[in-house]
Design an enzyme around this catalytic site. Structure first.
Site, PDB file in Angstrom:
ATOM      1  N   GLY A   1      46.291  41.305  32.777  1.00  0.00           N
ATOM      2  CA  GLY A   1      45.380  40.395  33.460  1.00  0.00           C
ATOM      3  C   GLY A   1      45.555  38.936  33.092  1.00  0.00           C
ATOM      4  N   SER A   2      45.732  38.661  31.822  1.00  0.00           N
ATOM      5  CA  SER A   2      45.878  37.275  31.371  1.00  0.00           C
ATOM      6  C   SER A   2      47.315  36.943  30.988  1.00  0.00           C
ATOM      7  CB  SER A   2      44.966  37.021  30.168  1.00  0.00           C
ATOM      8  OG  SER A   2      45.319  37.876  29.080  1.00  0.00           O
TER       9      SER A   2
ATOM     10  N   ILE B   1      35.187  35.358  36.561  1.00  0.00           N
ATOM     11  CA  ILE B   1      36.315  36.099  37.125  1.00  0.00           C
ATOM     12  C   ILE B   1      35.935  36.709  38.469  1.00  0.00           C
ATOM     13  CG2 ILE B   1      37.836  38.090  36.790  1.00  0.00           C
ATOM     14  CD1 ILE B   1      37.707  37.452  33.751  1.00  0.00           C
TER      15      ILE B   1
ATOM     16  N   HIS C   1      47.558  46.232  31.181  1.00  0.00           N
ATOM     17  CA  HIS C   1      46.647  45.163  30.759  1.00  0.00           C
ATOM     18  C   HIS C   1      47.363  43.808  30.766  1.00  0.00           C
ATOM     19  CE1 HIS C   1      42.761  44.377  28.278  1.00  0.00           C
ATOM     20  NE2 HIS C   1      43.038  43.365  29.082  1.00  0.00           N
TER      21      HIS C   1
ATOM     22  N   ARG D   1      23.495  41.206  37.065  1.00  0.00           N
ATOM     23  CA  ARG D   1      22.199  41.401  36.402  1.00  0.00           C
ATOM     24  C   ARG D   1      21.088  40.620  37.090  1.00  0.00           C
ATOM     25  NH1 ARG D   1      23.751  40.161  30.269  1.00  0.00           N
ATOM     26  NH2 ARG D   1      25.026  38.636  31.371  1.00  0.00           N
TER      27      ARG D   1
ATOM     28  N   ASP E   1      44.142  47.792  35.690  1.00  0.00           N
ATOM     29  CA  ASP E   1      44.854  46.999  34.689  1.00  0.00           C
ATOM     30  C   ASP E   1      44.370  47.344  33.292  1.00  0.00           C
ATOM     31  OD1 ASP E   1      46.699  44.946  33.872  1.00  0.00           O
ATOM     32  OD2 ASP E   1      44.972  43.660  33.454  1.00  0.00           O
TER      33      ASP E   1
END
Length: 324
Positions: A291-292, A160, A289, A181, A265
Site C-alpha cells: 500500500g505505501s 485514505i 502489503h 463512526r 493488500d
C-alpha cells in the site's frame, strides 16, 4: 559523555537510511535486515535503548516493555497504524508514541484503485492466460465489469478513504456512499458522498473499499453475516488491515457466489502461504502489503519516524504523536 542510543529494528529506504547513518547526536544501533527482526534481537536491542524506532511487524507488548531500558524515552513506529502497540501499557509507562500519518495517504489510495481495477477486470486470470501461453482475444470469455453507473461504498471515511473516492469518482460511479463512526458532512459534500448505515452500504454497493483502522469494533467486521448482505456481483477490496476480514468467510463467499471478486493488500498472516486458497483463487487478487510501497512514501514515512524518535530522545514535542 556517551550519546543516547536509538535502536532501529529494520533497514530503512535508501534516502532515509543515508540520513540515519549520518546522525551524530545519537548512537544508532540497527538490524540491517530488510526482513522483520527476530524477537530475541528486538528484546536485546531495546534493553539499552533510549529511543525505539520500530515497524508494524514488531509487537510492542508487556514482554517488550518489561525488557526495555528503564530510561526508554520514546517509541516511534514507522506506520500510520499502531494496532501492534499495546497503547494502554505505553501510556502507563508514560512514553510518547510517534507514528506516520498523512504521508502514505496517496500511495495507499492508489493501491486501493489498483486492486479494484484488477478485481473488476479479472486481471489475475488474464495474466495467467498470458503466462501460460494460451488463449487470445475473445468476444465472450474472460469478461470483467466496469464502474460506470455503479455504486461505490467506502468503509472508513478518513484520509485514505476520501483519497480513494477522489481517485475512483472519475470512473463514472453514479452513487458514492460511506460509513464511519460519525458523519463528516463537509468532507462528504465535497465528494458528493452520502453517509449511510453499514448494512445499507453492504447491500447496495457494487465496489466496497475497506479503509478503516483496525479496532476492537472493526476486527472481523467482514464475516459470513456481512458477506451475506452483499450483491452477488459485489467486489471487496481491503487495503486497511487483514484482521478486519475473516478470510475463511471471504473464501466461502467467493466459492459460493455470494460476491464476485476480492482484492487484498493486507492479510493474516503476512505474507499468506503460497498454497493458501485465497492466493490460488482465480477471483482473489492478493498483494504483499504494498500500500505505501513507493520510494517517495516509504522515505517520507521513515524520515518522519526518525524525526519522532529524535524529538522524544531530546525531550522535544513529536511531529506526529498518537493521543493516548
Amino acid at each position: 559523555m556517551s550519546r543516547p542510543v536509538l535502536f532501529v529494528t529494520r533497514e530503512l529506504p535508501p534516502q532515509a537510511q543515508k540520513r540515519l547513518d549520518a546522525l551524530v547526536d545519537v548512537e544508532v544501533r540497527q538490524s540491517k535486515s530488510t526482513k522483520a527482526i527476530i524477537r530475541s534481537d528486538l528484546l536485546d536491542g531495546v534493553a539499552t535503548a533510549d529511543g525505539l524506532l520500530c515497524m508494524l511487524s514488531d509487537k510492542i507488548d508487556e514482554e517488550l516493555l518489561s525488557a526495555a531500558n528503564p530510561l526508554l524515552k520514546v517509541i516511534s513506529t514507522c506506520s500510520v497504524g499502531y494496532d501492534h502497540v499495546d497503547t494502554e501499557l505505553v501510556k502507563r509507562r508514560g512514553l510518547p508514541l510517534g507514528y506516520t500519518p498523512d504521508v502514505l495517504t496517496d500511495a495507499t489510495a492508489d493501491t486501493t484503485v489498483l486492486l479494484a481495477l484488477m478485481a473488476s477486470r479479472r486481471a489475475k486470470e488474464a495474466l495467467c492466460i498470458v503466462h501460460e501461453g494460451r488463449g487470445g482475444f475473445s468476444l465472450s470469455t474472460g469478461l470483467g465489469t466496469q464502474f460506470t453507473n455503479k455504486t461505490l461504498g467506502i468503509v472508513g471515511f478518513g484520509r485514505i478513504g476520501r483519497a480513494t473516492v477522489e481517485r475512483l469518482a472519475p470512473f463514472g460511479f453514479s452513487k458514492i456512499m460511506y460509513t464511519s463512526r460519525r458523519p463528516l458532512h463537509d468532507e462528504a459534500r465535497k465528494l458528493n458522498a452520502q453517509h449511510v448505515p453499514l448494512p445499507q452500504l453492504l447491500a447496495e454497493a457494487d465496489l466496497i473499499c475497506i479503509c478503516c483502522p483496525l479496532t476492537s469494533e472493526t476486527t472481523n467486521m467482514f464475516n459470513k453475516d456481512t458477506f451475506s448482505l452483499m450483491k452477488s456481483t459485489a467486489i471487496v477490496v481491503n487495503t486497511a488491515r487483514g484482521a478486519i476480514v475473516n478470510q475463511d468467510d471471504l473464501l466461502h463467499a467467493l466459492e459460493n457466489g455470494q460476491i464476485a471478486a476480492a482484492g487484498l493488500d493486507v492479510t493474516v498472516p503476512e505474507p499468506l502461504p503460497a498454497d493458501h486458497p485465497l492466493v490460488k483463487h482465480p477471483r482473489c487478487v492478493v498483494l504483499p502489503h504494498i500500500g505505501s510501497a513507493t520510494e517517495e512514501t516509504r522515505n517520507a514515512m521513515a524520515n518522519l519516524a526518525i524525526d519522532n524518535a529524535l524529538a522524544g530522545i531530546f525531550d522535544q514535542p513529536l511531529k506526529a504523536e498518537v493521543e493516548l
